[in-house]
Design a protein around this motif. Structure first.
Motif, PDB file in Angstrom:
ATOM      1  N   GLY C  27      14.224 -46.910 -30.901  1.00  0.00           N
ATOM      2  CA  GLY C  27      15.498 -47.464 -30.192  1.00  0.00           C
ATOM      3  C   GLY C  27      16.938 -47.141 -30.082  1.00  0.00           C
ATOM      4  N   TYR C  28      17.288 -46.799 -31.535  1.00  0.00           N
ATOM      5  CA  TYR C  28      18.657 -46.715 -31.784  1.00  0.00           C
ATOM      6  C   TYR C  28      19.043 -45.206 -31.935  1.00  0.00           C
ATOM      7  N   LYS C  29      20.402 -45.377 -31.315  1.00  0.00           N
ATOM      8  CA  LYS C  29      20.209 -42.999 -31.141  1.00  0.00           C
ATOM      9  C   LYS C  29      21.195 -42.885 -32.648  1.00  0.00           C
ATOM     10  N   ALA C  30      21.372 -41.951 -33.127  1.00  0.00           N
ATOM     11  CA  ALA C  30      22.118 -41.676 -34.529  1.00  0.00           C
ATOM     12  C   ALA C  30      23.391 -42.147 -33.808  1.00  0.00           C
ATOM     13  N   SER C  31      24.148 -42.699 -32.967  1.00  0.00           N
ATOM     14  CA  SER C  31      26.072 -42.796 -32.422  1.00  0.00           C
ATOM     15  C   SER C  31      25.767 -43.980 -32.907  1.00  0.00           C
ATOM     16  N   ASP C  32      24.361 -45.051 -32.406  1.00  0.00           N
ATOM     17  CA  ASP C  32      24.468 -45.959 -33.049  1.00  0.00           C
ATOM     18  C   ASP C  32      24.986 -46.529 -34.752  1.00  0.00           C
ATOM     19  N   ILE C  33      24.567 -45.741 -35.545  1.00  0.00           N
ATOM     20  CA  ILE C  33      24.405 -46.425 -37.220  1.00  0.00           C
ATOM     21  C   ILE C  33      25.779 -46.330 -37.288  1.00  0.00           C
ATOM     22  N   VAL C  34      25.867 -47.670 -38.758  1.00  0.00           N
ATOM     23  CA  VAL C  34      26.892 -47.454 -39.048  1.00  0.00           C
ATOM     24  C   VAL C  34      27.405 -47.276 -40.796  1.00  0.00           C
ATOM     25  N   ALA C  35      25.507 -47.196 -41.509  1.00  0.00           N
ATOM     26  CA  ALA C  35      25.982 -46.827 -42.492  1.00  0.00           C
ATOM     27  C   ALA C  35      24.328 -46.080 -43.055  1.00  0.00           C
ATOM     28  N   VAL C  36      23.771 -44.898 -43.209  1.00  0.00           N
ATOM     29  CA  VAL C  36      22.974 -45.231 -44.345  1.00  0.00           C
ATOM     30  C   VAL C  36      22.921 -45.340 -45.345  1.00  0.00           C
ATOM     31  N   ILE C  37      21.627 -46.162 -45.996  1.00  0.00           N
ATOM     32  CA  ILE C  37      21.729 -45.879 -47.556  1.00  0.00           C
ATOM     33  C   ILE C  37      20.311 -45.450 -47.955  1.00  0.00           C
ATOM     34  N   PRO C  63      28.002 -40.374 -36.850  1.00  0.00           N
ATOM     35  CA  PRO C  63      29.144 -40.806 -36.520  1.00  0.00           C
ATOM     36  C   PRO C  63      30.134 -40.246 -37.865  1.00  0.00           C
ATOM     37  N   SER C  64      31.243 -40.066 -37.362  1.00  0.00           N
ATOM     38  CA  SER C  64      31.831 -39.496 -38.294  1.00  0.00           C
ATOM     39  C   SER C  64      32.721 -40.884 -38.380  1.00  0.00           C
ATOM     40  N   SER C  65      32.646 -42.345 -38.371  1.00  0.00           N
ATOM     41  CA  SER C  65      33.082 -43.604 -38.827  1.00  0.00           C
ATOM     42  C   SER C  65      31.813 -44.225 -39.716  1.00  0.00           C
ATOM     43  N   ALA C  66      30.897 -43.716 -39.792  1.00  0.00           N
ATOM     44  CA  ALA C  66      28.959 -44.627 -40.418  1.00  0.00           C
ATOM     45  C   ALA C  66      29.742 -43.351 -41.621  1.00  0.00           C
ATOM     46  N   VAL C  67      29.366 -44.540 -42.462  1.00  0.00           N
ATOM     47  CA  VAL C  67      28.985 -44.104 -44.333  1.00  0.00           C
ATOM     48  C   VAL C  67      27.664 -43.718 -44.887  1.00  0.00           C
ATOM     49  N   THR C  68      27.802 -42.783 -45.786  1.00  0.00           N
ATOM     50  CA  THR C  68      26.491 -42.629 -46.540  1.00  0.00           C
ATOM     51  C   THR C  68      26.676 -43.415 -47.863  1.00  0.00           C
ATOM     52  N   THR C  83      17.877 -46.522 -45.376  1.00  0.00           N
ATOM     53  CA  THR C  83      17.633 -47.615 -44.512  1.00  0.00           C
ATOM     54  C   THR C  83      19.006 -47.392 -43.538  1.00  0.00           C
ATOM     55  N   PHE C  84      18.991 -47.577 -42.702  1.00  0.00           N
ATOM     56  CA  PHE C  84      19.655 -47.539 -41.755  1.00  0.00           C
ATOM     57  C   PHE C  84      20.581 -48.973 -41.540  1.00  0.00           C
ATOM     58  N   LEU C  85      21.469 -49.297 -41.328  1.00  0.00           N
ATOM     59  CA  LEU C  85      22.221 -50.218 -40.576  1.00  0.00           C
ATOM     60  C   LEU C  85      23.013 -49.696 -39.147  1.00  0.00           C
ATOM     61  N   VAL C  86      22.500 -50.436 -37.819  1.00  0.00           N
ATOM     62  CA  VAL C  86      23.516 -49.823 -37.128  1.00  0.00           C
ATOM     63  C   VAL C  86      23.394 -50.777 -36.004  1.00  0.00           C
ATOM     64  N   ARG C  87      23.984 -50.219 -35.339  1.00  0.00           N
ATOM     65  CA  ARG C  87      24.830 -51.371 -33.799  1.00  0.00           C
ATOM     66  C   ARG C  87      23.743 -51.970 -33.120  1.00  0.00           C
ATOM     67  N   ALA C  88      23.702 -53.265 -33.325  1.00  0.00           N
ATOM     68  CA  ALA C  88      23.183 -53.940 -31.980  1.00  0.00           C
ATOM     69  C   ALA C  88      22.969 -53.984 -31.091  1.00  0.00           C
TER      70      ALA C  88
END
Lengths: 340, 340, 340, 340
Positions: C27-37, C63-68, C83-88
């Motif tokens: 249910g989430y898109k790549a653009s929702d990603i805040v961080a990939v850990i 997204p360019s705003s996200a961090v890895t 682990t993804f942290l995604v904008r809910a």
């Protein structure tokens, strides 16, 4: 300082003492041994118990005046072996003697105290031998390192350990020993020796030093090999110099050509190897200092061992890793013993 | 089969593509590339992601007809670098072409199926090129390996994996590729090839094969380099042979002397290295096969790399580990490309 | 600061991006990603190219705003995963945001400059989010290290590198980052932060810091996770604390009991691991700091990973090695995210 | 079969024999020793000379009827130590005895011959002791491996080595020993034992077997520990079982709860660890079998050691790597000795 013969035998393991029988077959007794210099097949680093095993087993079999110097690490083509320096019945052209320093406290390892104690023992050895410093071809030292237990003990005593990295303590101990050799052989002045071990260590080296560290001892074992000033045309000779970097085939080929010109036969090569601390060799990047799986001393022994063994055609050569102060940075001291 | 030039650049990391700019400065475009042959600084074993990183980055920058062959492991003095084979505007004396096999199923890796597919693609490349097999100097192959996931998948399909040891799968894949090369170059007969991959593998080798395996691909990348039969006096030449063991300085010195006699300049050396499977070199025990901390391919690359770099005076040489079927046991195939 | 969901998927290799499809299925898109850990399967040390590969591949997909934040090293039972942290879409109980520092010059890495820059960025993130420092559960940082090339460059500029040991630079960089976190979260005062990075570093730690270093970046990637002050009864929660040593099962069991009491389900564990620098655990000697074959960070990850995975019953946990300043010496910070 | 006491002491190095003085302080003499079971700090693999060193030093200090079992590898939190089984003056609740097989020829290692010889010696030990097989809690075996020299010797004799991989020979030897234990304890029938060592080995296991291999011996050292049928309410007791996988905290917690219910105090834990050969744990991929820098036995010891030490709160536990036939695949046999 005794006239010495030099004999070399491969070993089947660090616990293998059959070379002693072979030595006897070749006409020498255990009591003739001045030094046992071996390459064992451990990692050559902090937790190399192959050296401890060899030392333990050999030290019960040789005279108390003799020293053992076991250098760990037979990476690549290198073949585990022992080299005996034995008291010869008559002059050979080479002389040798051995000595030991006092035990060092943990906080002294790698410091100027170690350096000065080493220099002092060697100076006494030279004085006792009545030789010129210039005829010394090789000073081989086995010196201590710091374990976690040592570092913790230093802290408990309220002192600051010279390093908290056990592997780095090996380098510092080798360097302090090398500075001691350079000082004793007049390769450097006392003030340079002192500065070299100060807040910004480095910058000083001896082309006749070969030092290796290990957890198996607390003092320094010292072996000195020199040309016999009274027998310059003997059947045994040595040539010394240094590799200017780890791929310096030229200096080795030069020596081998000279030996061939004398109809000589190489008996043993003693060479130091290290990863150039600047991260490159002749301008090309190497990766020995950024490989977190294999310590740089192991890389350097493998590479220089491959070159030396290839040129000499013999893989039972003494290639020791960690050349701090033992030849120029990235290079290493080099001595070849040969018979004519 | 195109006339080719050969250019070599060091890299600052497996992700470094600045060599492409340097290549352009030297007059070639990315579209001229026939093959990118690189040494990367991983462990060269199963979990070497430096190769995957390089392949990933380079494959988007080169023509789809070109192949990449990244060989991991720059132990000792070896310097990470890439060698380009590029289509030359005019004849050079050397020709090259590239090809790929189909993807292999996991259960085919290291088997006669891989071997025959390799032989078939090479035979077609030779036929298309219209050259004699005898002018081929070097066939370089990058081939797959088996991961734990592959081995588990083979079992799930009810098949028996050729090995359950992921590191050993690299050797089996290299060997199958080498047998394919030997077959395609008529170095062996089909029945010997078949026997060589049977229940007791081994016994067959090619002096012109250089194979390395990696987790980054499922098929074989093949690069073939040959003397141009139409330009025997070109400015680029190659010499081929093999080291008979890992300390065979003689064959290298011999080639270098020949090249010097032609006023040649070495451009690149391609050599294979392996720990002698018999556990000794010229009768002296080595420890590469009993060192459980460092795989034998890493030891062998470091040692042979030290020898070759020392003799050539250049540490950016292509030394690849694991010589099964690529030269005699304990030795390795050897090709030197030079300009006159 | 966005309300976030947390989702975890295992990976088949550092280049595996199938988790992105799985995330979309959930249910989430790549653009929702805040961080990939992520945990990748390299050695987690200087030459870990698995992290570089993952960063390279993922950074083009988010997204360019996200961090890895890719932490290398899945020793022992640990399973590579992201682990993804995604904008809910709606409040969850947890909020997160990401930030980056400027690129650091090589001579700044591991110094107070890094520390202050980190503190400054985090302080701004907290201010922007409008939250109390006390609700922050975890600050995860990916920070740079020094390669041989960096160290040589520092010297060329006439500066003194903070260390000449590339592996040790990782520890210094982690420590500087952790001090920055402790400062930003008011766990320490500015003068203590300054002293902690002075001539005798150490002595300061944060229980909410988790830092890992890598060659794949020049700046610091920062991810902050906090309880949502506006949604204290949400479906997602976190518990934080620290292991007092590497065998502190008690603190983990305590948290798990509390989570069970809330009918919670563990989603992810973030924990730091290190070899006790004093060389012992509860008075018993360990050998992680004297093993010259395996760096201590690898040992520590394997051991703590075994404990955590065993207690949680899940081997895809985020265990990061090198706990300098991230929990007490020999222990490590600990955060568990769970759903109720 | 003697009533035994069990005492455990940490060691400062593999050469440390101060535990003998501590044993004497605790009321026992060297002549009381039935077995010395130690964990040493080597790599636990082929070239682990820490085991050889310990064996060498201890074997001169204990009765000739006693056996030594030194298991290398104290990865992660594990602390090097020795456990003594000593003849007690009065009944304790536990009995133990030791035995040895004949020396094996190199070509017998890892084969059914080794397995049957082991079974035969254990059967005789049980018969001599006059106990039921069901009261045996643990059979600990130290068994040989194949070095390069051994493999070459086998070939010279015209025989085919069971493997040419020295590290793999350790696994085959452990497995053959474990099958021998399973057979002697009636856990399997003779025909299954035979099949288990045939062309497709595997499939058979004992939950009371713990076997480790080393280069320091040519025969098998066997130590058997059993409940004393004549003293079921003694002060020493043992519990046995097995971990079903490497993160099976449940079985350990279950045993610890039972021990706590008896007001017991754990004296020692004997547990086997291995990387699941299928490449995953509870469906999640692990990377122990694809890590070419660290052998899987080292990974497994570190991880299981972390779990066991954490749960017991003691890092001087006997965690041995390589669980072939000693518990289910990926798991391992488990015995806890405790006092009440």
């Amino acid at each position: 300082m005794a006239a010495v013969d030099i004999l070399k035998y491969t070993t089947s393991s660090p616990a293998d003492t059959t070379p002693l029988s072979l030595l006897e077959n070749d006409g020498y007794k255990a009591s003739d041994i001045v030094a046992v210099i071996g390459k064992t097949e451990g990692n050559g680093c902090v937790n190399d118990f192959s050296r401890t095993l060899s030392s333990h087993i050999w030290e019960s079999k040789i005279p108390s005046s003799a020293v053992t110097v076991f250098s760990g690490g037979t990476e690549g083509v290198l073949s585990p072996h022992v080299t005996f320096l034995v008291r010869a019945k008559e002059k050979t052209g080479l002389v040798a003697c051995s000595g030991v320093t006092r035990d060092f406290a943990a906080h002294e390892v790698g410091t100027e105290i170690q350096s000065q104690e080493v220099a002092s023992v060697i100076s006494q050895m030279i004085a006792d031998a009545g030789i010129q410093k210039s005829v010394v071809h090789l000073v081989l030292i086995k010196c201590p390192l710091l374990t976690s237990t040592d570092i913790d003990a230093i802290r408990t005593e309220g002192q600051i350990p010279i390093t908290t990295d056990t592997y780095e303590s090996m380098a510092l101990s080798r360097y302090a020993s090398a500075v001691g050799i350079a000082l004793a052989l007049d390769e450097i002045t006392p003030d340079r020796a002192s500065a070299a071990l100060g807040p910004e260590p480095g910058g000083v080296w001896s082309s006749r030093a070969s030092c290796s560290s290990g957890a198996e001892l607390k003092n320094c074992h010292i072996m000195m090999l020199a040309a016999d000033p009274q027998e310059t045309q003997g059947r045994l000779r040595a040539a010394s110099g240094y590799m200017k970097d780890a791929i310096d085939a030229g200096v080795i080929l030069g020596m081998l050509n000279k030996i061939q010109a004398e109809n000589g036969k190489v008996l043993q090569v003693f060479v130091k190897a290290e990863a150039d601390p600047r991260g490159s060799i002749r301008g090309l990047r190497h990766t020995m200092n950024t490989d977190s799986d294999i310590h740089s001393t192991r890389h350097a022994r493998a590479a220089v061992g491959g070159l030396v063994a290839g040129l000499v055609g013999d893989s039972a050569v003494y290639v020791s890793g960690g050349g701090e102060g033992q030849g120029p940075p990235g290079g290493g001291s080099l001595s070849i013993v040969y018979s004519v």
